[in-house]
Design a protein around this motif. Structure first.
Motif, PDB file in Angstrom:
ATOM      1  N   LEU A  88       0.839  -1.084   0.082  1.00 27.13           N
ATOM      2  CA  LEU A  88       0.030   0.059   0.095  1.00 27.13           C
ATOM      3  C   LEU A  88       0.807   1.368  -0.061  1.00 27.13           C
ATOM      4  N   ASP A  89       2.072   1.228   1.020  1.00 27.10           N
ATOM      5  CA  ASP A  89       2.855   2.431   0.891  1.00 27.10           C
ATOM      6  C   ASP A  89       3.343   2.596  -0.605  1.00 27.10           C
ATOM      7  N   VAL A  90       3.996   1.599  -1.150  1.00 29.01           N
ATOM      8  CA  VAL A  90       4.408   1.684  -2.379  1.00 29.01           C
ATOM      9  C   VAL A  90       3.683   2.129  -3.596  1.00 29.01           C
ATOM     10  N   ILE A  91       2.544   1.418  -3.399  1.00 30.56           N
ATOM     11  CA  ILE A  91       1.468   1.893  -4.560  1.00 30.56           C
ATOM     12  C   ILE A  91       1.205   3.420  -4.388  1.00 30.56           C
ATOM     13  N   ALA A  92       0.869   3.785  -3.192  1.00 32.60           N
ATOM     14  CA  ALA A  92       0.303   5.136  -3.002  1.00 32.60           C
ATOM     15  C   ALA A  92       1.390   6.162  -3.397  1.00 32.60           C
ATOM     16  N   GLY A  93       2.508   5.781  -3.034  1.00 31.51           N
ATOM     17  CA  GLY A  93       3.736   6.786  -3.425  1.00 31.51           C
ATOM     18  C   GLY A  93       3.810   6.776  -4.768  1.00 31.51           C
ATOM     19  N   LEU A  94       4.008   5.904  -5.553  1.00 32.04           N
ATOM     20  CA  LEU A  94       3.971   5.855  -7.155  1.00 32.04           C
ATOM     21  C   LEU A  94       2.662   6.548  -7.916  1.00 32.04           C
ATOM     22  N   GLU A  95       1.659   6.435  -7.198  1.00 31.20           N
ATOM     23  CA  GLU A  95       0.450   6.883  -7.632  1.00 31.20           C
ATOM     24  C   GLU A  95       0.420   8.278  -7.525  1.00 31.20           C
ATOM     25  N   ALA A  96       1.004   8.728  -6.416  1.00 31.78           N
ATOM     26  CA  ALA A  96       1.206  10.350  -6.298  1.00 31.78           C
ATOM     27  C   ALA A  96       2.148  10.897  -7.026  1.00 31.78           C
ATOM     28  N   GLY A  97       3.062  10.168  -7.909  1.00 31.66           N
ATOM     29  CA  GLY A  97       4.171  10.801  -8.688  1.00 31.66           C
ATOM     30  C   GLY A  97       5.312  10.569  -8.378  1.00 31.66           C
ATOM     31  N   ALA A  98       5.522   9.659  -7.294  1.00 29.94           N
ATOM     32  CA  ALA A  98       7.193   9.370  -7.211  1.00 29.94           C
ATOM     33  C   ALA A  98       7.765   8.513  -8.190  1.00 29.94           C
ATOM     34  N   ASP A  99       8.990   8.598  -8.310  1.00 34.18           N
ATOM     35  CA  ASP A  99       9.610   7.946  -9.551  1.00 34.18           C
ATOM     36  C   ASP A  99      10.099   6.584  -8.991  1.00 34.18           C
ATOM     37  N   ASP A 100      10.430   6.289  -7.863  1.00 35.16           N
ATOM     38  CA  ASP A 100      10.940   5.048  -7.368  1.00 35.16           C
ATOM     39  C   ASP A 100      10.956   5.082  -5.667  1.00 35.16           C
ATOM     40  N   TYR A 101      11.298   3.995  -5.397  1.00 33.72           N
ATOM     41  CA  TYR A 101      11.201   3.764  -3.801  1.00 33.72           C
ATOM     42  C   TYR A 101      12.689   2.875  -3.455  1.00 33.72           C
ATOM     43  N   VAL A 102      12.737   3.013  -1.947  1.00 33.32           N
ATOM     44  CA  VAL A 102      13.883   2.189  -1.450  1.00 33.32           C
ATOM     45  C   VAL A 102      13.162   1.771  -0.087  1.00 33.32           C
ATOM     46  N   VAL A 103      13.475   0.449   0.379  1.00 34.71           N
ATOM     47  CA  VAL A 103      13.035   0.177   1.450  1.00 34.71           C
ATOM     48  C   VAL A 103      14.022   0.219   2.806  1.00 34.71           C
ATOM     49  N   LYS A 104      13.478   0.890   4.013  1.00 34.93           N
ATOM     50  CA  LYS A 104      14.330   0.671   5.408  1.00 34.93           C
ATOM     51  C   LYS A 104      14.628  -0.734   5.725  1.00 34.93           C
ATOM     52  N   PRO A 105      15.601  -1.118   6.454  1.00 34.51           N
ATOM     53  CA  PRO A 105      16.808  -0.153   6.659  1.00 34.51           C
ATOM     54  C   PRO A 105      17.464   0.400   5.271  1.00 34.51           C
ATOM     55  N   ILE A 106      17.837   1.455   5.271  1.00 34.71           N
ATOM     56  CA  ILE A 106      18.404   2.053   4.093  1.00 34.71           C
ATOM     57  C   ILE A 106      20.060   1.343   3.769  1.00 34.71           C
ATOM     58  N   ASP A 107      20.312   0.980   2.428  1.00 38.51           N
ATOM     59  CA  ASP A 107      21.543   0.594   2.284  1.00 38.51           C
ATOM     60  C   ASP A 107      22.076   1.601   1.243  1.00 38.51           C
ATOM     61  N   THR A 108      23.124   2.370   1.858  1.00 39.55           N
ATOM     62  CA  THR A 108      23.586   3.387   1.480  1.00 39.55           C
ATOM     63  C   THR A 108      24.047   3.654  -0.075  1.00 39.55           C
ATOM     64  N   ALA A 109      24.562   2.201  -0.574  1.00 38.50           N
ATOM     65  CA  ALA A 109      25.191   2.078  -1.652  1.00 38.50           C
ATOM     66  C   ALA A 109      23.927   2.067  -2.682  1.00 38.50           C
ATOM     67  N   VAL A 110      22.821   1.249  -2.354  1.00 38.00           N
ATOM     68  CA  VAL A 110      21.605   1.142  -3.232  1.00 38.00           C
ATOM     69  C   VAL A 110      20.716   2.472  -3.225  1.00 38.00           C
ATOM     70  N   LEU A 111      20.697   3.234  -2.101  1.00 33.02           N
ATOM     71  CA  LEU A 111      20.380   4.512  -2.268  1.00 33.02           C
ATOM     72  C   LEU A 111      21.000   5.432  -3.351  1.00 33.02           C
ATOM     73  N   VAL A 112      22.216   5.379  -3.094  1.00 33.41           N
ATOM     74  CA  VAL A 112      23.095   6.332  -4.067  1.00 33.41           C
ATOM     75  C   VAL A 112      22.769   6.014  -5.634  1.00 33.41           C
ATOM     76  N   ALA A 113      22.904   4.877  -5.586  1.00 29.00           N
ATOM     77  CA  ALA A 113      22.445   4.169  -7.273  1.00 29.00           C
ATOM     78  C   ALA A 113      21.325   4.583  -7.511  1.00 29.00           C
ATOM     79  N   ARG A 114      20.033   4.470  -6.801  1.00 28.85           N
ATOM     80  CA  ARG A 114      18.935   4.956  -7.373  1.00 28.85           C
ATOM     81  C   ARG A 114      18.738   6.430  -7.567  1.00 28.85           C
ATOM     82  N   MET A 115      19.404   7.007  -6.648  1.00 26.71           N
ATOM     83  CA  MET A 115      19.560   8.443  -7.019  1.00 26.71           C
ATOM     84  C   MET A 115      20.453   8.901  -8.105  1.00 26.71           C
ATOM     85  N   ARG A 116      21.335   8.535  -8.471  1.00 23.93           N
ATOM     86  CA  ARG A 116      22.039   8.630  -9.827  1.00 23.93           C
ATOM     87  C   ARG A 116      21.310   8.395 -10.760  1.00 23.93           C
TER      88      ARG A 116
END
Length: 228
Positions: A88-116
Protein backbone atom coordinates in the motif's frame (compact mmCIF):
# COMPACT_ATOMS: atom_id res chain seq x y z
CA UNK A 1 33.25 22.74 -11.78
CA UNK A 2 29.54 21.95 -11.53
CA UNK A 3 27.64 22.72 -8.37
CA UNK A 4 26.96 19.77 -6.04
CA UNK A 5 23.57 18.08 -6.30
CA UNK A 6 21.17 19.47 -3.70
CA UNK A 7 18.94 16.91 -1.99
CA UNK A 8 15.94 17.52 0.25
CA UNK A 9 15.67 14.75 2.85
CA UNK A 10 12.40 14.57 4.81
CA UNK A 11 12.52 11.97 7.59
CA UNK A 12 11.02 12.16 11.08
CA UNK A 13 13.41 9.68 12.74
CA UNK A 14 16.35 11.81 13.92
CA UNK A 15 18.82 8.91 13.89
CA UNK A 16 17.95 7.86 10.34
CA UNK A 17 17.83 11.48 9.17
CA UNK A 18 21.31 12.20 10.50
CA UNK A 19 22.80 8.91 9.27
CA UNK A 20 21.41 9.25 5.75
CA UNK A 21 22.31 12.93 5.59
CA UNK A 22 25.92 12.30 6.61
CA UNK A 23 26.22 9.39 4.19
CA UNK A 24 24.97 11.51 1.28
CA UNK A 25 27.33 14.33 2.19
CA UNK A 26 30.22 11.86 2.06
CA UNK A 27 29.17 11.10 -1.51
CA UNK A 28 29.37 14.81 -2.32
CA UNK A 29 25.70 15.78 -2.10
CA UNK A 30 24.43 18.93 -0.39
CA UNK A 31 21.59 17.96 1.94
CA UNK A 32 18.73 19.99 3.40
CA UNK A 33 16.68 18.04 5.93
CA UNK A 34 13.30 18.31 7.63
CA UNK A 35 11.55 16.22 10.26
CA UNK A 36 7.97 16.70 9.09
CA UNK A 37 6.07 17.13 5.84
CA UNK A 38 5.05 20.76 6.26
CA UNK A 39 8.61 21.88 6.97
CA UNK A 40 9.74 19.82 4.01
CA UNK A 41 7.18 21.56 1.81
CA UNK A 42 8.43 24.97 2.96
CA UNK A 43 12.03 24.03 2.18
CA UNK A 44 11.02 22.69 -1.23
CA UNK A 45 9.18 25.90 -2.06
CA UNK A 46 12.31 27.86 -1.17
CA UNK A 47 13.69 26.20 -4.30
CA UNK A 48 16.91 24.83 -5.65
CA UNK A 49 16.59 21.10 -4.91
CA UNK A 50 17.63 18.58 -7.55
CA UNK A 51 16.07 15.52 -5.88
CA UNK A 52 13.64 14.81 -3.02
CA UNK A 53 14.04 11.86 -0.65
CA UNK A 54 10.79 11.41 1.29
CA UNK A 55 9.81 9.05 4.09
CA UNK A 56 6.28 7.71 3.74
CA UNK A 57 5.28 8.11 7.39
CA UNK A 58 5.70 11.76 8.42
CA UNK A 59 3.96 13.98 10.99
CA UNK A 60 1.72 16.91 9.94
CA UNK A 61 1.85 16.04 6.24
CA UNK A 62 2.81 12.50 5.27
CA UNK A 63 5.18 11.64 2.45
CA UNK A 64 2.35 10.73 0.06
CA UNK A 65 0.64 14.08 0.61
CA UNK A 66 3.94 15.91 0.28
CA UNK A 67 4.68 14.11 -2.98
CA UNK A 68 1.29 15.15 -4.37
CA UNK A 69 1.84 18.79 -3.35
CA UNK A 70 5.26 18.83 -5.01
CA UNK A 71 3.90 17.29 -8.21
CA UNK A 72 1.40 20.13 -8.52
CA UNK A 73 4.23 22.44 -9.54
CA UNK A 74 7.41 20.43 -10.16
CA UNK A 75 8.89 17.51 -12.09
CA UNK A 76 11.81 17.16 -9.67
CA UNK A 77 12.84 13.49 -9.17
CA UNK A 78 11.24 11.98 -6.05
CA UNK A 79 12.45 8.86 -4.26
CA UNK A 80 10.25 7.46 -1.49
CA UNK A 81 11.50 5.56 1.56
CA UNK A 82 9.22 2.84 2.92
CA UNK A 83 9.80 1.19 6.29
CA UNK A 84 8.33 -2.15 5.27
CA UNK A 85 8.16 -2.14 1.51
CA UNK A 86 4.45 -2.45 2.19
CA UNK A 87 2.40 -2.75 -1.00
CA UNK A 88 0.00 0.00 0.00
CA UNK A 89 2.86 2.39 0.80
CA UNK A 90 4.62 1.62 -2.46
CA UNK A 91 1.52 1.91 -4.61
CA UNK A 92 0.34 5.11 -2.93
CA UNK A 93 3.75 6.73 -3.37
CA UNK A 94 4.03 5.80 -7.04
CA UNK A 95 0.45 6.88 -7.74
CA UNK A 96 1.19 10.22 -6.10
CA UNK A 97 3.97 10.78 -8.63
CA UNK A 98 7.12 9.33 -7.06
CA UNK A 99 9.68 7.93 -9.49
CA UNK A 100 10.99 5.05 -7.38
CA UNK A 101 11.32 3.80 -3.82
CA UNK A 102 13.78 2.17 -1.45
CA UNK A 103 13.04 0.01 1.58
CA UNK A 104 14.36 0.63 5.09
CA UNK A 105 16.78 -0.14 6.61
CA UNK A 106 18.56 1.98 4.03
CA UNK A 107 21.50 0.47 2.17
CA UNK A 108 23.51 3.59 1.30
CA UNK A 109 25.06 2.08 -1.84
CA UNK A 110 21.63 1.11 -3.19
CA UNK A 111 20.17 4.50 -2.25
CA UNK A 112 22.92 6.41 -4.05
CA UNK A 113 22.60 4.16 -7.10
CA UNK A 114 18.86 4.84 -7.31
CA UNK A 115 19.48 8.59 -6.86
CA UNK A 116 22.09 8.66 -9.62
CA UNK A 117 19.72 6.86 -11.97
CA UNK A 118 16.95 9.37 -11.32
CA UNK A 119 19.29 12.31 -11.77
CA UNK A 120 20.56 10.95 -15.10
CA UNK A 121 17.03 11.18 -16.46
CA UNK A 122 16.91 14.92 -15.88
CA UNK A 123 19.00 15.67 -18.94
CA UNK A 124 16.72 18.06 -20.81
CA UNK A 125 15.89 21.72 -20.39
CA UNK A 126 12.44 22.36 -21.93
CA UNK A 127 13.03 26.12 -22.35
CA UNK A 128 16.24 25.80 -24.35
CA UNK A 129 15.98 26.33 -28.14
CA UNK A 130 16.26 23.24 -30.31
CA UNK A 131 17.82 23.11 -33.78
CA UNK A 132 15.60 22.80 -36.85
CA UNK A 133 15.24 19.46 -38.58
CA UNK A 134 14.49 17.56 -35.39
CA UNK A 135 12.87 14.15 -35.38
CA UNK A 136 9.14 13.97 -34.65
CA UNK A 137 7.39 10.62 -34.21
CA UNK A 138 3.63 10.41 -34.77
CA UNK A 139 1.20 7.85 -33.37
CA UNK A 140 -2.29 8.95 -34.31
CA UNK A 141 -2.74 12.39 -32.73
CA UNK A 142 0.19 11.77 -30.38
CA UNK A 143 3.42 13.46 -31.48
CA UNK A 144 6.80 13.04 -29.79
CA UNK A 145 9.66 15.38 -30.60
CA UNK A 146 12.65 13.19 -29.72
CA UNK A 147 15.13 16.07 -29.97
CA UNK A 148 13.16 18.78 -28.20
CA UNK A 149 11.64 16.17 -25.86
CA UNK A 150 8.18 17.62 -26.29
CA UNK A 151 4.93 15.65 -26.34
CA UNK A 152 1.62 16.77 -27.81
CA UNK A 153 -1.78 15.08 -27.96
CA UNK A 154 -4.24 16.56 -30.46
CA UNK A 155 -2.01 19.61 -30.64
CA UNK A 156 -2.00 20.18 -26.88
CA UNK A 157 1.30 19.99 -24.95
CA UNK A 158 1.55 17.19 -22.39
CA UNK A 159 3.82 17.62 -19.38
CA UNK A 160 5.63 14.42 -18.37
CA UNK A 161 8.01 13.72 -15.53
CA UNK A 162 11.52 12.64 -16.63
CA UNK A 163 10.67 9.02 -15.81
CA UNK A 164 7.40 9.13 -17.77
CA UNK A 165 9.24 10.68 -20.70
CA UNK A 166 11.95 8.01 -20.62
CA UNK A 167 9.23 5.36 -20.59
CA UNK A 168 7.45 6.90 -23.57
CA UNK A 169 10.71 7.19 -25.49
CA UNK A 170 11.39 3.49 -24.88
CA UNK A 171 7.92 2.57 -26.17
CA UNK A 172 8.27 4.91 -29.16
CA UNK A 173 11.59 3.33 -30.12
CA UNK A 174 9.81 -0.03 -30.44
CA UNK A 175 6.24 0.68 -31.65
CA UNK A 176 4.03 -2.39 -31.79
CA UNK A 177 6.63 -4.47 -29.93
CA UNK A 178 5.74 -6.04 -26.59
CA UNK A 179 8.21 -4.81 -23.95
CA UNK A 180 8.51 -6.97 -20.85
CA UNK A 181 8.41 -5.34 -17.44
CA UNK A 182 11.91 -6.49 -16.54
CA UNK A 183 13.24 -5.02 -19.77
CA UNK A 184 11.59 -1.70 -18.96
CA UNK A 185 13.09 -1.81 -15.47
CA UNK A 186 16.54 -2.22 -17.04
CA UNK A 187 16.15 0.37 -19.79
CA UNK A 188 14.12 3.06 -18.00
CA UNK A 189 14.90 2.55 -14.30
CA UNK A 190 18.42 1.22 -14.92
CA UNK A 191 17.96 -1.74 -12.60
CA UNK A 192 20.91 -4.09 -12.90
CA UNK A 193 18.94 -6.67 -10.94
CA UNK A 194 15.35 -7.80 -10.77
CA UNK A 195 13.27 -4.92 -9.49
CA UNK A 196 9.69 -4.42 -8.44
CA UNK A 197 7.46 -4.54 -11.51
CA UNK A 198 4.87 -2.44 -9.68
CA UNK A 199 7.11 0.55 -10.42
CA UNK A 200 6.56 -0.10 -14.13
CA UNK A 201 2.83 -0.75 -13.81
CA UNK A 202 2.16 2.45 -11.87
CA UNK A 203 4.26 4.59 -14.20
CA UNK A 204 2.45 3.12 -17.21
CA UNK A 205 -0.83 3.95 -15.47
CA UNK A 206 0.25 7.58 -14.98
CA UNK A 207 1.46 7.82 -18.57
CA UNK A 208 -1.84 6.47 -19.89
CA UNK A 209 -3.74 9.17 -18.02
CA UNK A 210 -1.68 11.81 -19.80
CA UNK A 211 -1.49 10.48 -23.36
CA UNK A 212 -4.61 8.31 -23.54
CA UNK A 213 -5.23 4.88 -22.05
CA UNK A 214 -5.89 3.29 -25.44
CA UNK A 215 -2.37 4.04 -26.73
CA UNK A 216 -0.56 1.55 -24.51
CA UNK A 217 -1.87 -1.99 -24.66
CA UNK A 218 -1.40 -4.52 -21.87
CA UNK A 219 -0.29 -7.94 -23.12
CA UNK A 220 -1.26 -10.12 -20.20
CA UNK A 221 1.57 -12.20 -18.80
CA UNK A 222 4.20 -10.35 -20.85
CA UNK A 223 4.19 -6.56 -20.67
CA UNK A 224 3.08 -3.55 -22.70
CA UNK A 225 3.29 -2.19 -26.21
CA UNK A 226 2.68 1.20 -27.80
CA UNK A 227 0.10 0.92 -30.57
CA UNK A 228 1.12 2.29 -33.95
Amino acid sequence: MSAPVKVLLVEDDAVIRRAVGLALERYGYTVDSAEDGLTGLELFRAGGHDLLLLDVMLPQLDGIGLCRRVRETSLVPILMMSARGDSLDVIAGLEAGADDYVVKPIDTAVLVARMRTLLRRVTFRPNEPVADGRSVLTFGDLTLDTDGLEVHVAGRPVVLTPTELRLLLEFAAHPGVVLERQRLLREVWDYGWDGDSRVVDLCVQRLRKKIGAERIETVRGFGYKLLR
